[in-house]
Write a protein that holds these residues in place. Structure first.
Motif, PDB file in Angstrom:
ATOM      1  N   PHE A 254       0.934  -1.150  -0.021  1.00 20.04           N
ATOM      2  CA  PHE A 254       0.015  -0.102  -0.012  1.00 20.04           C
ATOM      3  C   PHE A 254       0.868   1.137   0.071  1.00 20.04           C
ATOM      4  CE2 PHE A 254      -2.247   3.459   2.076  1.00 20.04           C
ATOM      5  CZ  PHE A 254      -3.632   3.246   1.371  1.00 20.04           C
ATOM      6  N   ILE A 255       1.751   1.274   0.736  1.00 18.95           N
ATOM      7  CA  ILE A 255       2.502   2.557   0.977  1.00 18.95           C
ATOM      8  C   ILE A 255       3.578   2.748  -0.362  1.00 18.95           C
ATOM      9  CG2 ILE A 255       4.797   3.391   1.775  1.00 18.95           C
ATOM     10  CD1 ILE A 255       2.261   3.725   3.823  1.00 18.95           C
ATOM     11  N   ASN A 256       3.908   1.832  -1.273  1.00 22.09           N
ATOM     12  CA  ASN A 256       4.365   1.762  -2.454  1.00 22.09           C
ATOM     13  C   ASN A 256       3.204   2.675  -3.336  1.00 22.09           C
ATOM     14  OD1 ASN A 256       6.735   1.204  -4.307  1.00 22.09           O
ATOM     15  ND2 ASN A 256       5.311  -0.408  -5.263  1.00 22.09           N
ATOM     16  N   ALA A 288      -7.511  -3.524   9.882  1.00 19.15           N
ATOM     17  CA  ALA A 288      -7.921  -4.181   8.802  1.00 19.15           C
ATOM     18  C   ALA A 288      -6.727  -4.758   8.075  1.00 19.15           C
ATOM     19  CB  ALA A 288      -8.801  -3.429   7.696  1.00 19.15           C
ATOM     20  N   GLN A 289      -5.869  -3.875   7.712  1.00 18.36           N
ATOM     21  CA  GLN A 289      -4.506  -4.129   7.407  1.00 18.36           C
ATOM     22  C   GLN A 289      -4.070  -5.553   8.026  1.00 18.36           C
ATOM     23  OE1 GLN A 289      -3.223  -3.468   4.288  1.00 18.36           O
ATOM     24  NE2 GLN A 289      -1.359  -4.573   4.346  1.00 18.36           N
ATOM     25  N   ASP A 306       6.268 -21.151  -3.706  1.00 22.87           N
ATOM     26  CA  ASP A 306       5.832 -20.234  -5.026  1.00 22.87           C
ATOM     27  C   ASP A 306       4.555 -19.851  -5.332  1.00 22.87           C
ATOM     28  OD1 ASP A 306       8.588 -20.607  -5.682  1.00 22.87           O
ATOM     29  OD2 ASP A 306       8.538 -22.225  -7.035  1.00 22.87           O
ATOM     30  N   LEU A 307       3.630 -20.352  -4.326  1.00 21.92           N
ATOM     31  CA  LEU A 307       2.296 -19.845  -4.543  1.00 21.92           C
ATOM     32  C   LEU A 307       2.068 -18.631  -4.046  1.00 21.92           C
ATOM     33  CD1 LEU A 307      -0.399 -21.070  -5.355  1.00 21.92           C
ATOM     34  CD2 LEU A 307      -0.958 -21.812  -2.976  1.00 21.92           C
ATOM     35  N   GLU A 308       1.387 -17.928  -4.685  1.00 21.53           N
ATOM     36  CA  GLU A 308       1.115 -16.447  -4.414  1.00 21.53           C
ATOM     37  C   GLU A 308      -0.054 -15.604  -4.338  1.00 21.53           C
ATOM     38  OE1 GLU A 308       2.790 -13.930  -3.337  1.00 21.53           O
ATOM     39  OE2 GLU A 308       4.983 -14.485  -3.148  1.00 21.53           O
ATOM     40  N   GLY A 309      -0.365 -14.683  -4.387  1.00 26.18           N
ATOM     41  CA  GLY A 309      -1.687 -14.258  -4.525  1.00 26.18           C
ATOM     42  C   GLY A 309      -1.691 -12.770  -3.865  1.00 26.18           C
ATOM     43  N   GLY A 310      -3.122 -12.234  -3.849  1.00 23.70           N
ATOM     44  CA  GLY A 310      -3.484 -10.920  -3.551  1.00 23.70           C
ATOM     45  C   GLY A 310      -4.762 -10.671  -2.776  1.00 23.70           C
ATOM     46  N   LEU A 311      -4.851  -9.684  -1.939  1.00 24.41           N
ATOM     47  CA  LEU A 311      -6.132  -9.390  -1.079  1.00 24.41           C
ATOM     48  C   LEU A 311      -6.288  -7.944  -1.339  1.00 24.41           C
ATOM     49  CD1 LEU A 311      -7.428 -10.861   2.249  1.00 24.41           C
ATOM     50  CD2 LEU A 311      -7.535  -8.773   1.680  1.00 24.41           C
ATOM     51  N   VAL A 312      -7.491  -7.705  -1.653  1.00 24.06           N
ATOM     52  CA  VAL A 312      -7.598  -5.955  -1.386  1.00 24.06           C
ATOM     53  C   VAL A 312      -9.199  -5.857  -1.043  1.00 24.06           C
ATOM     54  CG1 VAL A 312      -8.577  -5.806  -3.770  1.00 24.06           C
ATOM     55  CG2 VAL A 312      -7.635  -3.763  -2.701  1.00 24.06           C
ATOM     56  N   ALA A 313      -9.266  -4.878   0.106  1.00 18.74           N
ATOM     57  CA  ALA A 313     -10.461  -4.738   0.593  1.00 18.74           C
ATOM     58  C   ALA A 313     -10.711  -3.199   0.525  1.00 18.74           C
ATOM     59  CB  ALA A 313     -10.624  -5.325   2.318  1.00 18.74           C
ATOM     60  N   MET A 324      -4.403  -3.807   1.778  1.00 10.87           N
ATOM     61  CA  MET A 324      -4.190  -4.329   0.752  1.00 10.87           C
ATOM     62  C   MET A 324      -3.027  -5.422   0.751  1.00 10.87           C
ATOM     63  SD  MET A 324      -2.378  -2.363  -2.590  1.00 10.87           S
ATOM     64  CE  MET A 324      -4.098  -1.799  -3.018  1.00 10.87           C
ATOM     65  N   VAL A 325      -2.836  -6.744   0.295  1.00 10.42           N
ATOM     66  CA  VAL A 325      -1.679  -7.544   0.563  1.00 10.42           C
ATOM     67  C   VAL A 325      -1.476  -7.864  -0.987  1.00 10.42           C
ATOM     68  CG1 VAL A 325      -1.073  -9.948   1.325  1.00 10.42           C
ATOM     69  CG2 VAL A 325      -2.620  -8.282   2.542  1.00 10.42           C
ATOM     70  N   GLY A 326      -0.347  -7.314  -1.540  1.00 15.43           N
ATOM     71  CA  GLY A 326       0.212  -7.713  -2.919  1.00 15.43           C
ATOM     72  C   GLY A 326       1.195  -9.002  -3.210  1.00 15.43           C
ATOM     73  N   GLY A 327       1.162  -9.772  -2.026  1.00 14.54           N
ATOM     74  CA  GLY A 327       2.105 -10.963  -2.007  1.00 14.54           C
ATOM     75  C   GLY A 327       2.504 -11.474  -0.701  1.00 14.54           C
ATOM     76  N   LYS A 328       3.089 -12.561  -0.532  1.00 16.03           N
ATOM     77  CA  LYS A 328       3.575 -13.098   0.730  1.00 16.03           C
ATOM     78  C   LYS A 328       4.713 -12.363   1.442  1.00 16.03           C
ATOM     79  CE  LYS A 328       3.943 -17.532  -0.482  1.00 16.03           C
ATOM     80  NZ  LYS A 328       4.377 -18.712  -0.699  1.00 16.03           N
ATOM     81  N   ASP A 329       5.586 -11.743   0.498  1.00 18.10           N
ATOM     82  CA  ASP A 329       6.872 -11.119   1.053  1.00 18.10           C
ATOM     83  C   ASP A 329       7.136  -9.967   0.199  1.00 18.10           C
ATOM     84  OD1 ASP A 329       9.125 -10.318   2.200  1.00 18.10           O
ATOM     85  OD2 ASP A 329      10.291 -11.964   1.840  1.00 18.10           O
TER      86      ASP A 329
END
Length: 681
Positions: A254-256, A288-289, A306-313, A324-329
């Motif tokens: 999110f900050i990015n 919430a974050q 290697d499994l990735e993903g995203g979450l946005v609310a 907002m989660v753009g990935g695991k790391d």
């Protein structure tokens, strides 16, 4: 106006040139450099998320910078640096000509000396007086310092992105080595960054960074610093980016986005962001974050690394991005899958097809039969089948039940009846911005979208039919307290509130027992609705869901899109969504979706879509726009008698309705006479 500007600029340059040649010292002296102030970023509740500051800098002497790096930066920024006296009239004329031909500003004429003067002493305002001072200070710098001293100042202050100011910090940030050890390929890539750091960052867009590197190498060939062979070899060189970067402490993805927003929107945005002392009030909710990150990582930690993903609310009423989660790391991969991952959503796209049908007069009780069907397309014959081992159910489904079990055949048949383009139009007006192909298979989500637009589009179901615009920044104030911008929620009516409510009721069944995301109800004890999505060969898993207060999309998949996630959206993505929502809403009172006027509820027979009788073995409660509800009772499970006793037909209809409202004390299917006798006597 343009002529006046040109005359002013010409007279200013002529005056400055004459003053310089005459040795005149009249004019303002070089001021002290401006002190830098970091910008503070706050969440929606006023909690500090992080401070963005300029002090990520290591000052070095010019001799500590690789000669080829110096040459690369001079070639692309100011090739006549060692020939002019602070102002390049040739450069100004060339830039003016290119801008005139392009009809817009595509190139600046500022020299390295001018840029140094502006960065050290001046602000970002676009005025003639500021430009005049820039010219004047550039001349004064040239009088006071040698060319090498000016170049050293420039190399230590210029912004290279990723919070890195100065060539030494840039070398460490991007390549994990000191500036003295940079080779030609690395130097050319770094030299291309100051023009637009976020756009050309190799961490963000590798191809854009390579394209920019090629331009720098080309300029070095033109200025005879290197030859074409050396340029080609440098371009082909395999670069190894630094993998040990430290991310922002909280909500890094999110900050990015906030950093990119400010640096791209404002002139010299990077300088303003890292030195201007801004106060940035965002829409993020830190609680919430935290809930999103916890749920996301908990469910994926035991799976393939290697499994990735995203979450946005988002808040469905305002469009504020809450988490907002753009990935695991973030340190491992800066690729923001919540915004940048374009993937097929599978069955999560179906609600747009069903909404198009409701707008055309279909109801939740309309029945279609799941059986073999084929469609002639430009690429041949298309034959949809159902998910799993049973390709067809060979029975009728009401639209509500078809949504509940996510029947593919029914969805495709419905898309064929309402028209694929109409389904696309509904998705577009609700908030999908990606390109959608109006093929019959659109019902199964065969066009690529990203999680943010899916969440934004579903918000129209949650808020009663309004399209909302996702908002990241609520307000930005400068160090003097002046408001630079203020963003208010934007809502546009796109759906009838009754249709939005009926779709919500249909999507509620998805998260209840018997639905494809039934696990949600066991994790989240409050009213919710949503839809699962699983793409072909289990390539991706989706769940997009909402409550009255929250709408969120979860996507799980592999970045290379070559491997299978090995599970469905209901088993993989839905639990993440449910756990996130449960944590994020744990202190909020339970709310249900408000029923608008003009909507009625009926109990229908699942086999026929007609009003249920006590003989109906499978019944469904469904909502209808008043006047569209079925009025006939199911004939195959026992209708009303022609001359009913005990009060006539109206009373018998009421008895039947009362039957479905009373607590179930015996299994459905018990003979009507037994029930009726007990009720009557």
């Amino acid at each position: 106006m343009k002529i006046k500007k040109l005359l002013f600029l010409t007279l200013s340059l002529m005056t400055l040139l004459s003053l310089f040649l005459s040795g005149c010292t009249v004019g303002p002296r070089l001021p002290e450099p401006r002190f830098n102030q970091g910008s503070k970023v706050y969440d929606t509740n006023g909690k500090l998320i992080t401070t963005l500051f300029k002090e990520k800098r290591t000052t070095v002497k010019l001799k500590e910078v690789s000669p080829i790096t110096r040459q690369a930066i001079i070639a692309v920024e100011d090739s006549r640096f060692y020939q002019h006296h602070g102002i390049s009239f040739t450069g100004i004329a060339r830039a003016a000509w290119k801008n005139l031909r392009a009809g817009e500003v595509i190139e600046g004429g500022s020299t390295i000396t001018q840029q140094t003067a502006k960065n050290l002493f001046l602000g970002n305002e676009r005025t003639f007086s500021r430009k005049f001072l820039e010219f004047w200070y550039a001349i004064q710098l040239e009088r006071k310092y040698s060319k090498d001293e000016i170049l050293e100042m420039y190399l230590n202050q210029i912004y290279f992105g990723e919070g890195a100011y100065g060539i030494e910090e840039a070398a460490q940030t991007y390549f994990g080595k000191p500036a003295s050890q940079l080779d030609l390929a690395e130097s050319a890539m770094l030299a291309g960054l100051p023009k637009a750091p976020s756009k050309y960052s190799p961490f963000v867009n590798w191809q854009a960074a390579k394209n920019r590197q090629k331009i720098v190498l080309g300029r070095m060939v033109e200025t005879k610093v290197i030859n074409q062979t050396q340029a080609d070899e440098a371009y082909r060189e395999e670069l190894h980016l630094n993998s040990n970067r430290k991310p922002a402490s909280r909500a890094p993805y999110f900050i990015n986005e906030i950093v990119k927003y400010v640096t791209d929107k404002y002139e010299d945005g990077a300088k303003l962001l890292y030195t201007g002392g801004l106060k940035i009030e965002t829409t993020l909710d830190l609680e919430a974050q935290k809930a999103a990150e916890t749920a996301f990582l908990k469910r994926l930690q035991s799976r393939d690394p290697d499994l990735e993903g995203g979450l946005v609310a988002l808040d469905p009423k305002t469009g504020y991005v809450l988490a907002m989660v753009g990935g695991k790391d973030y340190a491992t991969s800066k690729f923001n899958r919540a915004l940048q991952a374009l993937r097929q959503p599978g069955s999560a796209f179906k609600p747009f097809v069903y909404t198009a049908a409701l707008e055309q007069g279909y109801t939740a009780a309309t029945t279609l039969t799941c059986e073999p069907v084929e469609f002639r397309t430009n690429s041949g014959i298309y034959k949809p089948t159902d998910f799993g081992s049973q390709q067809y159910h060979y029975r009728p489904f009401t639209l509500k039940e078809a949504v509940t079990v996510s029947d593919n055949v029914i969805a495709v048949k419905l898309a064929g009846q309402v028209g694929p383009q109409n389904a696309v139009d509904v998705a577009k007006k609700m908030g999908i911005n990606s390109s959608l192909r109006p093929y019959i298979s659109i019902a199964l989500g065969t066009s690529e979208v990203n999680p943010l637009e899916m969440a934004a589009a579903y918000a129209a179901f949650a808020n009663g039919g309004f399209r909302i615009k996702p908002v990241f920044v609520k307000k930005i104030t400068d160090s003097q307290g002046r408001v630079l911008e203020k963003n208010l929620p934007s809502r546009t009516r796109v759906l009838d509130e009754k249709i939005a409510y009926i779709m919500t009721d249909m999507l509620k069944s998805v998260v209840q027992p018997g639905g494809t995301a039934s696990i949600v109800s066991s994790i989240l004890p409050r009213p919710a609705a949503g839809k699962t999505g699983t793409t072909q060969n289990y390539a991706d898993a989706w769940f997009v869901g909402y409550t009255p207060e929250l709408v969120a999309a979860v996507y799980i998949g592999y970045d290379n899109n070559r491997k299978s996630v090995g599970s469905t959206g209901g088993r993989l993505a839905a639990p993440i969504w449910a756990e996130f929502a449960a944590r994020a809403l744990k202190d909020r009172p339970v709310q249900d979706f408000p029923k608008p006027p003009g909507v009625v509820e009926k109990t229908i027979c699942a086999d026929t879509g007609l009003l249920a009788t006590p003989y109906s073995e499978k019944t469904i409660k469904a909502f209808f726009i008043q006047g569209t509800e079925p009025t006939q009772y199911c004939p195959i499970h026992g209708g009303l008698t022609e001359n009913p006793p005990f009060g006539g037909k109206q009373q018998e209809e009421k008895n039947v309705e009362d039957f479905f409202q009373m607590p179930r004390r015996f299994p459905r299917g018990r003979k009507f006479l037994e029930w009726f006798f007990n009720q009557a006597f």
